[in-house]
Design a protein around this motif. Structure first.
Motif, PDB file in Angstrom:
ATOM      1  N   ASP A   8     -19.940  10.744  39.293  1.00  0.00           N
ATOM      2  CA  ASP A   8     -19.113   9.856  40.106  1.00  0.00           C
ATOM      3  C   ASP A   8     -18.941   8.515  39.398  1.00  0.00           C
ATOM      4  OD1 ASP A   8     -17.652   8.750  42.111  1.00  0.00           O
ATOM      5  OD2 ASP A   8     -19.362   8.345  43.433  1.00  0.00           O
TER       6      ASP A   8
ATOM      7  N   TRP B  66     -12.197  15.029  34.560  1.00  0.00           N
ATOM      8  CA  TRP B  66     -11.447  13.903  35.128  1.00  0.00           C
ATOM      9  C   TRP B  66      -9.956  14.230  35.235  1.00  0.00           C
ATOM     10  CZ3 TRP B  66     -15.974  12.947  32.496  1.00  0.00           C
ATOM     11  CH2 TRP B  66     -16.877  12.104  33.133  1.00  0.00           C
ATOM     12  N   LYS B  67      -9.425  14.968  34.262  1.00  0.00           N
ATOM     13  CA  LYS B  67      -8.006  15.317  34.321  1.00  0.00           C
ATOM     14  C   LYS B  67      -7.714  16.325  35.423  1.00  0.00           C
ATOM     15  CE  LYS B  67      -6.609  14.367  29.553  1.00  0.00           C
ATOM     16  NZ  LYS B  67      -5.536  13.439  29.972  1.00  0.00           N
ATOM     17  N   ARG B  68      -8.673  17.192  35.715  1.00  0.00           N
ATOM     18  CA  ARG B  68      -8.473  18.239  36.721  1.00  0.00           C
ATOM     19  C   ARG B  68      -8.913  17.804  38.118  1.00  0.00           C
ATOM     20  NH1 ARG B  68     -10.822  23.286  33.057  1.00  0.00           N
ATOM     21  NH2 ARG B  68      -9.142  23.261  31.503  1.00  0.00           N
ATOM     22  N   GLY B  69      -9.441  16.593  38.232  1.00  0.00           N
ATOM     23  CA  GLY B  69      -9.826  16.096  39.544  1.00  0.00           C
ATOM     24  C   GLY B  69     -11.203  16.482  40.005  1.00  0.00           C
ATOM     25  N   ASN B  70     -12.056  17.066  39.139  1.00  0.00           N
ATOM     26  CA  ASN B  70     -13.431  17.410  39.502  1.00  0.00           C
ATOM     27  C   ASN B  70     -14.401  16.897  38.432  1.00  0.00           C
ATOM     28  OD1 ASN B  70     -12.425  19.182  37.582  1.00  0.00           O
ATOM     29  ND2 ASN B  70     -13.619  20.928  38.317  1.00  0.00           N
TER      30      ASN B  70
END
Length: 316
Positions: free
Chosen positions: A185, A177-181
């Motif tokens: 969902d 979640w912190k890295r955007g992946n």
């Protein structure tokens, strides 16, 4: 006791060592003992593999010695003869949970530290009992837990209680979640609380079974559709399977030649004589429910939640 040991004891007894010196000597001897225990375990394993010469890749019993690996372990090569054998090399640890595991001099210390009770990796690292960094400690723990899980599977017999429980699908330690992946969902959980009420697709089922000899079996499932196949080969034929009214367990009993009863229905409950108290009781799901409570306390409270990828290791 050997003469050299007696001589060493006499030397220590009549020496002018201080209390701190004796304590340091005791710690050094303890570390050496743990190292020798680990080396003895490897020696026994090497002797067994050297006698059997069974290749872990293909199961062929035709192997020859082929030098040593980087750690000094005897290496063997499977010989290809008449379409048998694969020609691959292996050592005594190939195919086990300890294959490729380094810092073998600290294995004994880590086993002793684990036997003292569950502690977090941070607490274990700060204690200084195992002379490795935190990342290696984490790998040690999961290697040993995986070795326990890969041990000979238990086959239950007699009266067997089976039921399922649920754990939140967790990605503890992930930075998705912190890295955007993110892995899934959905929004990240706050303080471990689920985003949905009740059971949902954010939970994973864990089927458990226990018999009257306290032998246990568990398996983390991807979904509820796998329940009827999860008990295949885990319960002896003609045993009694006590479960709730789910059709999955009725089908599992039918496919495995088991006698199925519903422990939740008191009218259909079958009486039996307790082996210890000799009292006449009814078959209910008390034992497996207590097991579920123990599992929940262990994972959610003592271990403070674990990732679903390693849930089966901790339950073992």
């Amino acid at each position: 006791m050997g003469e050299s040991v007696n001589s060493l004891i006499r030397t220590i007894r009549f020496s002018d060592f201080s209390a701190s010196d004796l304590l340091e000597l005791e710690q050094a001897i303890g570390g050496l003992r743990r190292q020798l225990v680990a080396e003895r375990g490897l020696e026994v394993r090497n002797q067994k593999v050297g006698e059997e010469r069974t290749g872990p890749h293909c199961g062929s019993t035709r192997s020859i010695k082929c030098g040593q690996d980087a750690h000094g372990q005897q290496r063997y090569r499977c010989v290809i003869r008449d379409e048998n054998g694969c020609g691959k090399t292996y050592t005594a640890l190939t195919g086990t949970a300890f294959s490729g595991m380094k810092r073998r001099d600290q294995w004994g210390s880590f086993m002793v530290a684990m036997s003292k009770g569950f502690r977090s990796i941070k607490e274990l690292h700060e204690s200084g009992e195992v002379k490795v960094n935190r990342r290696t400690l984490w790998r040690f723990r999961h290697r040993y837990l995986r070795a326990l899980e890969e041990s000979e599977p238990t086959v239950l017999s007699g009266v067997v209680e089976a039921d399922e429980t649920y754990f939140r699908d967790s990605f503890k330690g992930s930075r998705g979640w912190k890295r955007g992946n993110p892995h899934v969902d959905r929004a990240p959980r706050r303080l471990g609380k689920s985003n949905k009420r009740g059971l949902s697709n954010e939970h994973v089922p864990v089927i458990t079974a226990i018999d009257r000899q306290r032998q246990q079996y568990h398996q983390v499932l991807a979904n509820q559709l796998q329940m009827e196949h999860a008990l295949k080969g885990r319960i002896e034929e003609a045993s009694v399977l006590c479960s709730d009214g789910r059709p999955n367990y009725r089908r599992a009993a039918f496919y495995n030649s088991l006698h199925h009863i519903e422990g939740r229905n008191k009218e259909k409950a079958i009486p039996y004589v307790d082996e210890h108290t000799h009292e006449v009781k009814q078959l209910i799901l008390a034992h497996v429910n207590n097991l579920h409570q123990t599992m929940k306390n262990w994972v959610n409270e003592r271990a403070r939640g674990v990732s679903t990828a390693y849930l089966s290791h901790y339950l073992t």
